[in-house]
Design a protein around this motif. Structure first.
Motif, PDB file in Angstrom:
ATOM      1  N   VAL A 144      30.370  42.840  45.464  1.00 40.41           N
ATOM      2  CA  VAL A 144      31.720  43.370  45.725  1.00 40.41           C
ATOM      3  C   VAL A 144      32.788  42.427  45.174  1.00 40.41           C
ATOM      4  CG1 VAL A 144      33.387  43.885  47.545  1.00 40.41           C
ATOM      5  CG2 VAL A 144      31.052  44.767  47.708  1.00 40.41           C
ATOM      6  N   LEU A 145      32.661  41.132  45.471  1.00 38.67           N
ATOM      7  CA  LEU A 145      33.670  40.171  45.015  1.00 38.67           C
ATOM      8  C   LEU A 145      33.783  40.153  43.491  1.00 38.67           C
ATOM      9  CD1 LEU A 145      33.037  37.075  47.334  1.00 38.67           C
ATOM     10  CD2 LEU A 145      35.040  38.568  47.337  1.00 38.67           C
ATOM     11  N   LEU A 146      32.633  40.121  42.805  1.00 43.69           N
ATOM     12  CA  LEU A 146      32.647  40.010  41.349  1.00 43.69           C
ATOM     13  C   LEU A 146      32.926  41.343  40.668  1.00 43.69           C
ATOM     14  CD1 LEU A 146      29.657  37.550  41.022  1.00 43.69           C
ATOM     15  CD2 LEU A 146      32.034  37.076  40.417  1.00 43.69           C
ATOM     16  N   SER A 147      32.902  42.427  41.432  1.00 41.58           N
ATOM     17  CA  SER A 147      33.344  43.717  40.901  1.00 41.58           C
ATOM     18  C   SER A 147      34.852  43.876  41.054  1.00 41.58           C
ATOM     19  CB  SER A 147      32.625  44.868  41.615  1.00 41.58           C
ATOM     20  OG  SER A 147      31.242  44.830  41.378  1.00 41.58           O
ATOM     21  N   LEU A 148      35.387  43.336  42.134  1.00 39.93           N
ATOM     22  CA  LEU A 148      36.839  43.427  42.346  1.00 39.93           C
ATOM     23  C   LEU A 148      37.616  42.657  41.298  1.00 39.93           C
ATOM     24  CD1 LEU A 148      37.100  43.048  46.234  1.00 39.93           C
ATOM     25  CD2 LEU A 148      37.746  45.061  44.886  1.00 39.93           C
ATOM     26  N   PHE A 149      37.119  41.444  40.954  1.00 40.82           N
ATOM     27  CA  PHE A 149      37.830  40.572  40.026  1.00 40.82           C
ATOM     28  C   PHE A 149      36.859  39.942  39.044  1.00 40.82           C
ATOM     29  CE2 PHE A 149      40.031  40.408  44.133  1.00 40.82           C
ATOM     30  CZ  PHE A 149      41.274  40.902  43.769  1.00 40.82           C
ATOM     31  N   PRO A 150      37.301  39.710  37.813  1.00 38.22           N
ATOM     32  CA  PRO A 150      36.445  39.006  36.852  1.00 38.22           C
ATOM     33  C   PRO A 150      36.070  37.617  37.366  1.00 38.22           C
ATOM     34  CG  PRO A 150      38.330  40.007  35.759  1.00 38.22           C
ATOM     35  CD  PRO A 150      38.582  40.132  37.232  1.00 38.22           C
ATOM     36  N   TRP A 151      34.908  37.159  37.005  1.00 35.89           N
ATOM     37  CA  TRP A 151      34.388  35.894  37.519  1.00 35.89           C
ATOM     38  C   TRP A 151      35.307  34.721  37.225  1.00 35.89           C
ATOM     39  CZ3 TRP A 151      33.182  31.600  34.569  1.00 35.89           C
ATOM     40  CH2 TRP A 151      33.202  31.774  33.186  1.00 35.89           C
ATOM     41  N   ASP A 152      36.030  34.755  36.082  1.00 40.07           N
ATOM     42  CA  ASP A 152      36.855  33.607  35.692  1.00 40.07           C
ATOM     43  C   ASP A 152      38.173  33.521  36.464  1.00 40.07           C
ATOM     44  OD1 ASP A 152      37.995  35.815  34.514  1.00 40.07           O
ATOM     45  OD2 ASP A 152      37.828  35.088  32.453  1.00 40.07           O
ATOM     46  N   GLN A 153      38.414  34.467  37.377  1.00 39.03           N
ATOM     47  CA  GLN A 153      39.593  34.360  38.226  1.00 39.03           C
ATOM     48  C   GLN A 153      39.325  33.593  39.515  1.00 39.03           C
ATOM     49  OE1 GLN A 153      41.805  37.969  38.914  1.00 39.03           O
ATOM     50  NE2 GLN A 153      41.701  38.623  36.782  1.00 39.03           N
ATOM     51  N   PHE A 199      36.224  34.141  48.928  1.00 37.10           N
ATOM     52  CA  PHE A 199      36.573  35.150  49.920  1.00 37.10           C
ATOM     53  C   PHE A 199      38.083  35.163  50.164  1.00 37.10           C
ATOM     54  CE2 PHE A 199      32.184  34.329  50.493  1.00 37.10           C
ATOM     55  CZ  PHE A 199      31.620  35.466  51.012  1.00 37.10           C
ATOM     56  N   VAL A 200      38.622  33.991  50.394  1.00 34.28           N
ATOM     57  CA  VAL A 200      40.063  33.875  50.626  1.00 34.28           C
ATOM     58  C   VAL A 200      40.830  34.274  49.380  1.00 34.28           C
ATOM     59  CG1 VAL A 200      41.931  32.280  51.207  1.00 34.28           C
ATOM     60  CG2 VAL A 200      39.721  32.085  52.364  1.00 34.28           C
ATOM     61  N   LYS A 201      40.333  33.822  48.232  1.00 33.74           N
ATOM     62  CA  LYS A 201      40.986  34.124  46.962  1.00 33.74           C
ATOM     63  C   LYS A 201      41.036  35.638  46.724  1.00 33.74           C
ATOM     64  CE  LYS A 201      42.404  32.552  42.823  1.00 33.74           C
ATOM     65  NZ  LYS A 201      43.445  31.526  42.620  1.00 33.74           N
ATOM     66  N   ALA A 202      39.939  36.323  46.986  1.00 36.25           N
ATOM     67  CA  ALA A 202      39.885  37.751  46.735  1.00 36.25           C
ATOM     68  C   ALA A 202      40.877  38.508  47.600  1.00 36.25           C
ATOM     69  CB  ALA A 202      38.468  38.273  46.982  1.00 36.25           C
ATOM     70  N   LEU A 203      40.938  38.185  48.879  1.00 35.32           N
ATOM     71  CA  LEU A 203      41.843  38.892  49.775  1.00 35.32           C
ATOM     72  C   LEU A 203      43.298  38.600  49.443  1.00 35.32           C
ATOM     73  CD1 LEU A 203      39.962  38.555  53.164  1.00 35.32           C
ATOM     74  CD2 LEU A 203      40.221  40.586  51.756  1.00 35.32           C
ATOM     75  N   ALA A 204      43.573  37.381  49.025  1.00 30.68           N
ATOM     76  CA  ALA A 204      44.943  37.048  48.641  1.00 30.68           C
ATOM     77  C   ALA A 204      45.349  37.840  47.396  1.00 30.68           C
ATOM     78  CB  ALA A 204      45.064  35.553  48.381  1.00 30.68           C
ATOM     79  N   HIS A 205      44.418  38.015  46.429  1.00 34.02           N
ATOM     80  CA  HIS A 205      44.712  38.756  45.206  1.00 34.02           C
ATOM     81  C   HIS A 205      44.873  40.245  45.462  1.00 34.02           C
ATOM     82  CE1 HIS A 205      43.295  35.691  41.943  1.00 34.02           C
ATOM     83  NE2 HIS A 205      44.225  35.211  42.752  1.00 34.02           N
ATOM     84  N   VAL A 206      44.184  40.737  46.480  1.00 33.79           N
ATOM     85  CA  VAL A 206      44.322  42.150  46.822  1.00 33.79           C
ATOM     86  C   VAL A 206      45.723  42.441  47.347  1.00 33.79           C
ATOM     87  CG1 VAL A 206      43.529  43.927  48.452  1.00 33.79           C
ATOM     88  CG2 VAL A 206      41.876  42.546  47.218  1.00 33.79           C
ATOM     89  N   GLY A 207      46.423  41.401  47.772  1.00 25.59           N
ATOM     90  CA  GLY A 207      47.773  41.570  48.287  1.00 25.59           C
ATOM     91  C   GLY A 207      47.831  41.588  49.792  1.00 25.59           C
ATOM     92  N   LEU A 208      46.828  41.000  50.439  1.00 23.94           N
ATOM     93  CA  LEU A 208      46.782  40.963  51.895  1.00 23.94           C
ATOM     94  C   LEU A 208      46.750  39.509  52.368  1.00 23.94           C
ATOM     95  CD1 LEU A 208      44.093  43.751  52.447  1.00 23.94           C
ATOM     96  CD2 LEU A 208      46.581  43.976  52.676  1.00 23.94           C
ATOM     97  N   PRO A 209      47.881  38.820  52.319  1.00 26.26           N
ATOM     98  CA  PRO A 209      47.892  37.407  52.720  1.00 26.26           C
ATOM     99  C   PRO A 209      47.466  37.202  54.160  1.00 26.26           C
ATOM    100  CG  PRO A 209      50.134  38.257  52.502  1.00 26.26           C
ATOM    101  CD  PRO A 209      49.215  39.293  51.921  1.00 26.26           C
ATOM    102  N   ALA A 210      47.817  38.135  55.046  1.00 25.19           N
ATOM    103  CA  ALA A 210      47.392  38.003  56.441  1.00 25.19           C
ATOM    104  C   ALA A 210      45.875  38.078  56.534  1.00 25.19           C
ATOM    105  CB  ALA A 210      48.044  39.086  57.290  1.00 25.19           C
ATOM    106  N   ALA A 211      45.283  38.990  55.724  1.00 17.93           N
ATOM    107  CA  ALA A 211      43.828  39.100  55.719  1.00 17.93           C
ATOM    108  C   ALA A 211      43.200  37.829  55.170  1.00 17.93           C
ATOM    109  CB  ALA A 211      43.409  40.304  54.887  1.00 17.93           C
ATOM    110  N   ALA A 212      43.880  37.208  54.206  1.00 16.60           N
ATOM    111  CA  ALA A 212      43.367  35.953  53.662  1.00 16.60           C
ATOM    112  C   ALA A 212      43.345  34.870  54.732  1.00 16.60           C
ATOM    113  CB  ALA A 212      44.219  35.512  52.474  1.00 16.60           C
ATOM    114  N   SER A 213      44.364  34.841  55.573  1.00 20.92           N
ATOM    115  CA  SER A 213      44.398  33.871  56.673  1.00 20.92           C
ATOM    116  C   SER A 213      43.291  34.153  57.684  1.00 20.92           C
ATOM    117  CB  SER A 213      45.757  33.908  57.375  1.00 20.92           C
ATOM    118  OG  SER A 213      46.766  33.388  56.540  1.00 20.92           O
ATOM    119  N   ILE A 214      43.053  35.445  57.928  1.00 21.06           N
ATOM    120  CA  ILE A 214      41.966  35.808  58.840  1.00 21.06           C
ATOM    121  C   ILE A 214      40.629  35.351  58.271  1.00 21.06           C
ATOM    122  CG2 ILE A 214      40.703  37.743  59.833  1.00 21.06           C
ATOM    123  CD1 ILE A 214      43.396  39.230  60.003  1.00 21.06           C
TER     124      ILE A 214
END
Length: 476
Positions: A261-270, A278-293
């Motif tokens: 799931v993680l590597l499908s959401l974003f290219p590996w080099d990001q 995990f934190v990086k992916a949620l922050a990129h999705v635009g959910l900073p609160a979810a990233a904190s969680i």
């Protein structure tokens, strides 16, 4: 009512059998999900790209073989300090000493690594707080937790593991929804094609993929902790096999599913080796609160793994002391039937991790995890070697049969030993991981020298000290 009764049921060595089915299942799951996945996978992605998924799958197959071998030994004879006791019985007293103290050192080092990771995660919220101070506070809190009754520890681990499971399942479900329904920016650019479009499935080539095996081995450290719970588990014949047999689906869902799931959401080099994907992916999705969680989740995961290490080390010191291989003070338990002296001593040595974080905070996790990997390879190798000797003795009618068997045991065990040797060799090819091999001579000198010293002190009671540690093929 049941929990209160279980607290008074003691094993042969005075430990309370206060761990229930749900405790053991969650300890087993918690042992398989730790900082190696939440933080170390970032470095693995930087090395191998999407091919990290294959590395986790291959290593997971060998982990399952190791766990089945351990399960057969546990059902043959469940004991406190199982790894050290099986090494003593099947490989000889020297290997019992080396494995027992080596495993204690390994989990002391892993505890330092987990505490270091928690310091990194917490600084996500409080970047101005010194990393070593966070590590110190976490260590003191976990020592206190491990001094209470084992049922309380089991409850804490149950909820720690529950947090991990809910978070990972939520990430997989949410990420899948984003990909299926094109939700948000990630939904527009994400897709399975990210697994091969950005330089291929193995964008940095086979050598980089091979170097990722060390990182993945560190991720799986802790799955064998179920062996340390055997003496304090009710209804072992039913609970332990079920927990061990659940390893494949845990690996499939929690490791492979998450990475896909993680590597499908974003290219590996990001993704970056310096932060949790995990934190990086949620922050990129635009959910900073979810990233904190999620940052809270990975922090809880790190603290949980360290707590499990303290649990294991306290019991191991008790067993070593009972065998005359550690100071007698570690045999005693407190009013809650917890080996308090062993827990406190283990926590005191983990204080070295606080000092490492004070001196080289930016490199602490890499150094500690590399050395801990070598300890895990030794421990798993001992499990497999003990199983091979057990099966030979079983054929000769010298030991009783176990109710939980590993199919095709002999070829699978030899292949697994070859894999562990292969990973050890790979450590030499990465400058960041090579420190583990530098530490190997010191490790061997301390453990072999310690065994010789103990045997000399025991004197005539146990016979003369051997000239050297016996070879594995001469022990049987």
């Amino acid at each position: 009512m049941t929990d209160a009764r279980s607290a008074t049921e003691l094993s042969d060595d005075g430990l309370a059998q206060g761990l229930t089915t749900r405790h053991i299942r969650m300890i087993a799951i918690g042992g398989a999900i730790g900082v190696g996945l939440f933080l170390g996978s970032g470095k693995g992605i930087a090395y191998a790209g999407p091919a990290l998924i294959a590395v986790y799958a291959i290593t997971g197959l060998f982990i399952f073989i190791i766990m089945r071998a351990l399960g057969e030994l546990l059902m043959y004879r469940p004991v406190t300090g199982s790894l050290a006791e099986y090494a003593r019985e099947f490989l000889g007293p020297a290997y019992g000493f080396i494995t027992g103290w080596g495993y204690w050192i390994t989990w002391t080092i892993i505890g330092m690594g987990e505490l270091t990771a928690s310091g990194i995660f917490i600084r996500y919220w409080f970047p101005s707080v010194p990393q070593y101070l966070i590590v110190l506070i976490g260590l003191l809190a976990l020592v206190a937790l491990n001094l209470v009754k084992v049922g309380v520890f089991g409850e804490a681990e149950f909820w720690f593991a529950s947090i991990k499971i809910i978070a990972i399942v939520g990430l997989i479900a949410g990420g899948t929804a984003v990909l299926l329904f094109d939700l948000g920016p990630a939904g527009q650019t994400g897709g399975l094609s990210n697994l091969w479009d950005h330089g291929g499935f193995a964008p940095q080539g086979l050598p980089a993929v091979l170097l990722a095996f060390q990182i993945v081995v560190f991720s799986y450290q802790g799955v064998e902790l179920i062996g340390m719970t055997a003496a304090e588990t009710k209804d072992r014949e039913r609970v332990l096999p079920r927990a061990i047999n659940s390893v494949p689906w845990r690996i499939g869902v929690f490791y492979l599913g998450t990475l896909i799931v993680l590597l499908s959401l974003f290219p590996w080099d990001q993704f970056s080796a310096a932060e949790s994907p995990f934190v990086k992916a949620l922050a990129h999705v635009g959910l900073p609160a979810a990233a904190s969680i999620m940052n809270f989740v990975v922090t809880a995961s790190a603290l949980s793994a360290c707590s499990a290490g303290l649990f294991s080390n306290g019991r191991l010191l008790k067993k070593l002391a009972a065998d005359g291989l550690a100071p007698k003070r570690f045999i005693k338990t407190n009013s809650g039937h917890v080996p308090a002296a062993g827990v406190i001593a283990s926590g005191a040595v983990m204080f070295i991790g606080v000092l490492i974080n004070a001196v080289v905070p930016e490199k602490a996790f890499v150094y500690i995890s590399s050395v801990a990997t070598l300890g895990a390879i030794w421990s798993w190798g001992v499990i497999v070697a003990c199983h091979l000797v057990y099966r030979r003795r079983l054929k000769r009618g010298e030991v009783r049969s176990s109710s939980f068997r590993l199919p095709f045991a002999t070829p699978l065990c030899w292949i697994t030993l070859g894999f562990l040797a292969f990973v050890t060799v790979l450590l030499a090819f990465d400058p960041a991981q090579r420190i583990a091999l530098y530490a190997l001579p010191i490790w061997a000198l301390v453990l072999v020298g310690g065994y010789q010293l103990v045997k000399r002190r025991q004197g005539a009671a146990d016979g003369p000290a051997p000239a050297a540690v016996p070879a594995l093929d001469s022990v049987d």
